[in-house]
Design an enzyme around this catalytic site. Structure first.
Site, PDB file in Angstrom:
ATOM      1  N   SER A   6      30.230  83.589  69.461  1.00  0.00           N
ATOM      2  CA  SER A   6      30.836  84.911  69.398  1.00  0.00           C
ATOM      3  C   SER A   6      32.108  84.954  68.572  1.00  0.00           C
ATOM      4  O   SER A   6      32.820  83.958  68.453  1.00  0.00           O
ATOM      5  CB  SER A   6      31.195  85.382  70.816  1.00  0.00           C
ATOM      6  OG  SER A   6      30.072  85.391  71.661  1.00  0.00           O
ATOM      7  N   LEU A  23      35.397  94.321  70.989  1.00  0.00           N
ATOM      8  CA  LEU A  23      33.974  94.118  70.739  1.00  0.00           C
ATOM      9  C   LEU A  23      33.733  92.640  70.516  1.00  0.00           C
ATOM     10  O   LEU A  23      34.380  92.013  69.676  1.00  0.00           O
ATOM     11  CB  LEU A  23      33.524  94.859  69.481  1.00  0.00           C
ATOM     12  CG  LEU A  23      33.267  96.348  69.579  1.00  0.00           C
ATOM     13  CD1 LEU A  23      34.542  97.104  69.759  1.00  0.00           C
ATOM     14  CD2 LEU A  23      32.540  96.806  68.356  1.00  0.00           C
ATOM     15  N   GLU A  24      32.797  92.105  71.258  1.00  0.00           N
ATOM     16  CA  GLU A  24      32.331  90.747  71.053  1.00  0.00           C
ATOM     17  C   GLU A  24      31.032  90.856  70.282  1.00  0.00           C
ATOM     18  O   GLU A  24      30.099  91.523  70.718  1.00  0.00           O
ATOM     19  CB  GLU A  24      32.115  90.068  72.404  1.00  0.00           C
ATOM     20  CG  GLU A  24      31.625  88.649  72.323  1.00  0.00           C
ATOM     21  CD  GLU A  24      31.414  88.032  73.702  1.00  0.00           C
ATOM     22  OE1 GLU A  24      30.819  86.929  73.743  1.00  0.00           O
ATOM     23  OE2 GLU A  24      31.821  88.623  74.720  1.00  0.00           O
ATOM     24  N   LEU A  25      30.975  90.237  69.115  1.00  0.00           N
ATOM     25  CA  LEU A  25      29.753  90.198  68.310  1.00  0.00           C
ATOM     26  C   LEU A  25      29.193  88.790  68.429  1.00  0.00           C
ATOM     27  O   LEU A  25      29.913  87.816  68.172  1.00  0.00           O
ATOM     28  CB  LEU A  25      30.051  90.557  66.854  1.00  0.00           C
ATOM     29  CG  LEU A  25      30.706  91.924  66.646  1.00  0.00           C
ATOM     30  CD1 LEU A  25      31.053  92.117  65.163  1.00  0.00           C
ATOM     31  CD2 LEU A  25      29.806  93.037  67.142  1.00  0.00           C
ATOM     32  N   LEU A  85      27.969  92.857  71.812  1.00  0.00           N
ATOM     33  CA  LEU A  85      26.780  93.288  71.085  1.00  0.00           C
ATOM     34  C   LEU A  85      26.122  92.066  70.458  1.00  0.00           C
ATOM     35  O   LEU A  85      26.787  91.277  69.774  1.00  0.00           O
ATOM     36  CB  LEU A  85      27.155  94.283  69.985  1.00  0.00           C
ATOM     37  CG  LEU A  85      27.848  95.561  70.445  1.00  0.00           C
ATOM     38  CD1 LEU A  85      28.326  96.373  69.247  1.00  0.00           C
ATOM     39  CD2 LEU A  85      26.924  96.393  71.326  1.00  0.00           C
TER      40      LEU A  85
END
Length: 165
Positions: free
Chosen positions: A147, A158-160, A111
């Site tokens: 990230s 989840l990769e932010l 995301l």
């Protein structure tokens, strides 16, 4: 007067015709096998995807802490952000059609966030959400990313990320 040109593509033939004032000016037919025609689908963007989860309220609470809006449609829940959403399926009660093996914790997605990634780290730490990595360089769909990784209550990765342009 305007000349209108129409193209049609069937399985084996490409047709081209031009019309002016209701009169057919030309009509051509070509064998597709001898032409270099892009027959792929012009995809635009992701509208939504589905997560199969163990507990919908727990999932909603977690993603709301990340800034997503929990929305209800019919008797279902989704997580809305930007122009996308994540629909939620309760494990064992999935909506048909469904993934071949709907499994909580099997997703891995990225995301993009507008908040600077350093501020995201600070926020997640203040919320008690475990961060799985330091800030790392990655490559996304449109370029370089900065990230971090976290897991949701089902173990999905989840990769932010921030764009690193």
């Amino acid at each position: 007067m305007q000349i209108l040109t129409y193209h049609t593509l069937s399985r084996h033939e490409w047709h081209e015709m031009s019309i002016e004032g209701g009169k057919l000016l030309n009509f051509s037919q070509f064998d597709v096998a001898t032409m270099n025609i892009d027959r792929s689908i012009d995809l635009s963007h992701v509208d939504h995807f589905v997560l199969t989860v163990r507990d919908i309220p727990t999932t909603c609470e977690f993603y709301a802490r990340l800034g997503m809006e929990v929305v209800t449609f019919g008797d279902r829940k989704a997580l809305q952000f930007g122009q996308q959403k994540i629909n939620l399926h309760q494990a064992g009660q999935e909506i048909e059609p469904k993934a071949q093996r709907p499994t909580p914790g099997s997703a891995d997605f990225c995301l993009l966030v507008r908040t600077p990634i350093e501020a995201v780290v600070t926020y997640l730490e203040s919320e008690g959400i475990a961060i799985e990595s330091d800030i790392v360089s990655r490559t996304g769909a449109t370029g370089k990313l900065r990230s971090i990784y976290i897991r949701d209550p089902d173990g999905n990765l989840l990769e932010l990320s921030n764009s690193d342009d």
